[in-house]
Design a protein around this motif. Structure first.
Motif, PDB file in Angstrom:
ATOM      1  N   VAL A  15      39.493 -38.189  14.145  1.00 31.78           N
ATOM      2  CA  VAL A  15      39.428 -36.856  13.535  1.00 31.78           C
ATOM      3  C   VAL A  15      40.118 -36.906  12.178  1.00 31.78           C
ATOM      4  N   ILE A  16      39.509 -36.255  11.194  1.00 31.23           N
ATOM      5  CA  ILE A  16      40.099 -36.175   9.868  1.00 31.23           C
ATOM      6  C   ILE A  16      40.863 -34.866   9.740  1.00 31.23           C
ATOM      7  N   LYS A  17      42.111 -34.941   9.295  1.00 31.54           N
ATOM      8  CA  LYS A  17      42.944 -33.766   9.084  1.00 31.54           C
ATOM      9  C   LYS A  17      43.238 -33.628   7.596  1.00 31.54           C
ATOM     10  N   ASN A  28      39.839 -25.566  14.788  1.00 31.88           N
ATOM     11  CA  ASN A  28      40.751 -25.731  13.662  1.00 31.88           C
ATOM     12  C   ASN A  28      39.971 -26.046  12.387  1.00 31.88           C
ATOM     13  N   SER A  29      40.066 -25.196  11.391  1.00 30.38           N
ATOM     14  CA  SER A  29      39.306 -25.387  10.152  1.00 30.38           C
ATOM     15  C   SER A  29      39.804 -26.562   9.329  1.00 30.38           C
ATOM     16  N   LEU A  30      40.985 -27.090   9.629  1.00 31.42           N
ATOM     17  CA  LEU A  30      41.532 -28.226   8.880  1.00 31.42           C
ATOM     18  C   LEU A  30      41.288 -29.552   9.582  1.00 31.42           C
ATOM     19  N   LEU A  31      40.515 -29.531  10.671  1.00 31.60           N
ATOM     20  CA  LEU A  31      40.184 -30.749  11.404  1.00 31.60           C
ATOM     21  C   LEU A  31      38.681 -30.925  11.470  1.00 31.60           C
ATOM     22  N   LYS A  32      38.235 -32.162  11.458  1.00 32.97           N
ATOM     23  CA  LYS A  32      36.801 -32.447  11.526  1.00 32.97           C
ATOM     24  C   LYS A  32      36.590 -33.812  12.187  1.00 32.97           C
ATOM     25  N   TRP A  33      35.674 -33.840  13.191  1.00 32.48           N
ATOM     26  CA  TRP A  33      35.329 -35.118  13.815  1.00 32.48           C
ATOM     27  C   TRP A  33      34.593 -36.006  12.821  1.00 32.48           C
ATOM     28  N   CYS A  34      34.841 -37.298  12.897  1.00 31.87           N
ATOM     29  CA  CYS A  34      34.053 -38.248  12.104  1.00 31.87           C
ATOM     30  C   CYS A  34      32.622 -38.240  12.635  1.00 31.87           C
ATOM     31  N   PHE A  73      32.410 -39.195   4.214  1.00 33.74           N
ATOM     32  CA  PHE A  73      31.553 -38.034   4.384  1.00 33.74           C
ATOM     33  C   PHE A  73      32.191 -36.813   3.748  1.00 33.74           C
ATOM     34  N   CYS A  74      31.382 -35.764   3.627  1.00 33.43           N
ATOM     35  CA  CYS A  74      31.845 -34.506   3.047  1.00 33.43           C
ATOM     36  C   CYS A  74      32.579 -33.704   4.117  1.00 33.43           C
ATOM     37  N   PHE A  75      33.805 -33.284   3.857  1.00 37.30           N
ATOM     38  CA  PHE A  75      34.570 -32.563   4.872  1.00 37.30           C
ATOM     39  C   PHE A  75      33.948 -31.204   5.163  1.00 37.30           C
ATOM     40  N   GLU A  76      33.296 -30.600   4.203  1.00 41.02           N
ATOM     41  CA  GLU A  76      32.753 -29.261   4.390  1.00 41.02           C
ATOM     42  C   GLU A  76      31.561 -29.243   5.332  1.00 41.02           C
ATOM     43  N   CYS A  77      30.613 -30.181   5.149  1.00 41.28           N
ATOM     44  CA  CYS A  77      29.366 -30.143   5.918  1.00 41.28           C
ATOM     45  C   CYS A  77      29.165 -31.343   6.832  1.00 41.28           C
ATOM     46  N   SER A  78      30.043 -32.351   6.771  1.00 36.83           N
ATOM     47  CA  SER A  78      30.001 -33.565   7.603  1.00 36.83           C
ATOM     48  C   SER A  78      28.827 -34.487   7.301  1.00 36.83           C
ATOM     49  N   GLU A  79      28.068 -34.210   6.260  1.00 39.58           N
ATOM     50  CA  GLU A  79      27.023 -35.138   5.832  1.00 39.58           C
ATOM     51  C   GLU A  79      27.656 -36.256   5.005  1.00 39.58           C
ATOM     52  N   SER A  80      26.907 -37.349   4.832  1.00 43.66           N
ATOM     53  CA  SER A  80      27.390 -38.419   3.957  1.00 43.66           C
ATOM     54  C   SER A  80      27.718 -37.826   2.586  1.00 43.66           C
ATOM     55  N   TRP A  81      28.727 -38.364   1.934  1.00 51.63           N
ATOM     56  CA  TRP A  81      29.196 -37.775   0.671  1.00 51.63           C
ATOM     57  C   TRP A  81      28.040 -37.671  -0.316  1.00 51.63           C
ATOM     58  N   HIS A  82      27.830 -36.447  -0.838  1.00 54.29           N
ATOM     59  CA  HIS A  82      26.606 -36.145  -1.566  1.00 54.29           C
ATOM     60  C   HIS A  82      26.850 -35.615  -2.972  1.00 54.29           C
ATOM     61  N   ASP A  83      27.955 -35.941  -3.584  1.00 52.30           N
ATOM     62  CA  ASP A  83      28.180 -35.528  -4.950  1.00 52.30           C
ATOM     63  C   ASP A  83      27.019 -36.005  -5.843  1.00 52.30           C
ATOM     64  N   PRO A  84      26.436 -35.155  -6.688  1.00 47.84           N
ATOM     65  CA  PRO A  84      26.938 -33.867  -7.177  1.00 47.84           C
ATOM     66  C   PRO A  84      26.300 -32.629  -6.546  1.00 47.84           C
ATOM     67  N   VAL A  85      25.428 -32.776  -5.568  1.00 47.03           N
ATOM     68  CA  VAL A  85      24.719 -31.627  -5.015  1.00 47.03           C
ATOM     69  C   VAL A  85      25.625 -30.827  -4.084  1.00 47.03           C
TER      70      VAL A  85
END
Length: 510
Positions: free
Chosen positions: A238-240, A224-230, A257-269
């Motif tokens: 799971v984040i929905k 499911n593209s709208l779900l992501k494990w922490c 974390f970043c929902f797209e790549c699951s890395e720690s939130w990395h704004d602005p890169v």
């Protein structure tokens, strides 16, 4: 309040079966951990001026039970449209990665030939006449023992096996091979999928049942593209989200974390650049850069040589080479004669190319080290800043004993929150800048970066040195003014970067 706070460098304008047999033995120890002050990544809801990525991104945190509920909801929604048994429907949905729209589209696309969709999903059509075995005794196709039909079971494909062989087969597939939604019939060359009702009725071992449930839910989430494990270790939430995007989400365990790549939130890169950066830091690419910058290859046999003396007359130590050349220009040593130091007399194209390559390697290494050192410095500082939470907690307790209310002392925790946010943003600004070509917008970005860095260091100094009870009123004003300024400067920097993304201001290096 400092005078530099008065301007900005940048001003941007059904039946019981429907309830899923997977629900049995659901995870009972899935509890919210709450907010932890000593987490490496701590971020509260954004405050002050909001950037594009800090706008509200609707998401919710789901437990294991809630994931099962979500699976049941999808099953019921589809079953209301197409009258297919839940066990068969689950296999169909898994085949289409739980995309109910795609399943319905294909189902009606094959109108009049629904057998095709069932065949593609490796399941026997529920509308097809089932095979029956009327004999009293049936032979197991695995162990070949003759058993009463009550001790035999099989799928709609008609292959029959004793329950003991079934149990061992399923255990192997689940525990050893990690299979769940794609376990095939044990019969040779049969691709019919074993449904979960059969699995749960034949497996009595609680450990195997629990593993099967986890594999099923994990497969559902991964599809499911709208779900992501922490990504936090030992967290089973799971984040929905409502739509997929490169945005920050926060789990109930406190991890942001970043929902797209699951890395720690990395704004602005961007995610793609962060992935390249982490790979560059983790692998041996920079070891190769160091070798390129500090060694040279023999012009004849290409063996890598490191110069360990002052003489520029180099003799290759390879037993099959022994080539003599000049370290400066990489040309043969013979033409140098007594004027070995006068390398300008040797201007062959290959020597010039070697010198240019060497210079580029040195420049690339120095550039990488410049950004890496500053990235690692903020990463280390961020870890140190989180130790401030314990000190701040003690100081807040002391202040409350001096007749200050709980609300009045919250400015200290707020200051540490902002400090950690700024450290994290600054850390990733160096990754962002590493991939950019120089232009006017980059110069403007670096001015904003420098101002935020200066203010962040000042705030850090206030919190580490000036937390005393002697002059608490003065300190409170200084700390509040500075963390508000830091928060403002951080928002300005991020707004500039996001506007650059929208208007394509940024030129990236190859």
């Amino acid at each position: 309040m400092d005078s530099d706070e008065d301007f900005d460098y940048y001003d941007a304008g059904d039946d019981e079966e429907d309830d899923l047999s997977l629900r049995d033995d659901a995870d009972d120890d899935d509890e919210d951990e709450g907010y932890l002050d000593d987490n490496i990544i701590v971020s509260e809801a954004p405050h002050g001026s909001e950037t594009k990525d800090e706008e509200v991104y609707p998401h919710e945190c789901l437990s294991a039970d809630r994931i099962v509920d979500l699976m049941v909801e999808i099953l019921k929604e589809v079953n209301d449209i197409v009258n297919i048994p839940p066990t068969t429907l689950r296999i169909l949905l898994a085949h289409f990665n739980w995309d109910k729209e795609l399943l319905l589209e294909k189902y009606y696309e094959y109108d009049g030939n629904q057998e095709r969709i069932f065949k593609e999903a490796h399941v026997v059509s529920p509308f097809k006449m089932k095979r029956s075995n009327k004999s009293r005794d049936v032979s197991c196709e695995i162990c070949c023992s003759s058993c009463s039909s009550s001790f035999m079971t099989g799928l709609d494909c008609g292959h029959m096996f004793c329950k003991g062989c079934w149990s061992q087969y399923l255990r192997t597939k689940i525990m050893d091979e990690g299979m769940s939604q794609t376990i095939p019939c044990p019969a040779f060359d049969c691709e019919i999928i074993v449904d979960d009702a059969i699995v749960m009725s034949l497996i009595s071992d609680k450990k195997v049942r629990l593993k099967y449930q986890h594999l099923m839910t994990n497969s559902f989430v991964e599809c499911n593209s709208l779900l992501k494990w922490c990504p936090s270790p030992d967290c089973h939430h799971v984040i929905k989200v409502e739509y997929r995007d490169r945005r920050a989400v926060k789990c109930d365990c406190g991890r942001e974390f970043c929902f797209e790549c699951s890395e720690s939130w990395h704004d602005p890169v961007l995610c793609v650049h962060l992935k390249k950066w982490l790979k560059k830091c983790d692998d041996d690419s920079e070891t190769s850069n160091w070798i390129s910058a500090n060694t040279k290859e023999c012009p004849k046999c290409q063996v890598t040589i490191e110069k360990d003396g002052g003489c520029n007359h180099v003799i290759c130590r390879s037993q099959t080479c022994k080539h003599e050349f000049c370290w400066v220009c990489l040309g043969p040593w013979d033409p140098h004669g007594a004027s070995w130091y006068n390398c300008n007399r040797y201007n062959a194209d290959d020597a010039k190319k070697a010198r240019d390559t060497q210079q580029r390697s040195r420049e690339m290494l120095q550039r990488y080290l410049f950004y890496c050192n500053r990235y690692m410095n903020h990463l280390q500082s961020l870890k140190f800043e989180h130790k401030l939470y314990a000190r701040v907690k003690r100081k807040m307790e002391e202040m409350q004993q001096l007749n200050m209310s709980w609300i009045e002392v919250q400015f200290l925790k707020k200051a540490v929150d902002v400090l950690c946010q700024c450290r994290q943003t600054l850390m990733y600004t160096y990754v962002f800048a590493f991939f950019l070509k120089r232009n006017n917008q980059l110069l403007l970005f670096e001015d904003n970066q420098a101002d935020l860095e200066k203010a962040t260091e000042t705030l850090s100094e206030y919190l580490e040195r000036d937390i005393t009870t002697a002059s608490i009123r003065d300190i409170k004003q200084k700390v509040q003014d500075k963390y508000r300024y830091c928060d403002s400067r951080r928002s300005v920097l991020l707004r500039h970067v996001h506007e650059g993304y929208d208007k394509e201001w940024w030129d990236y290096l190859d």
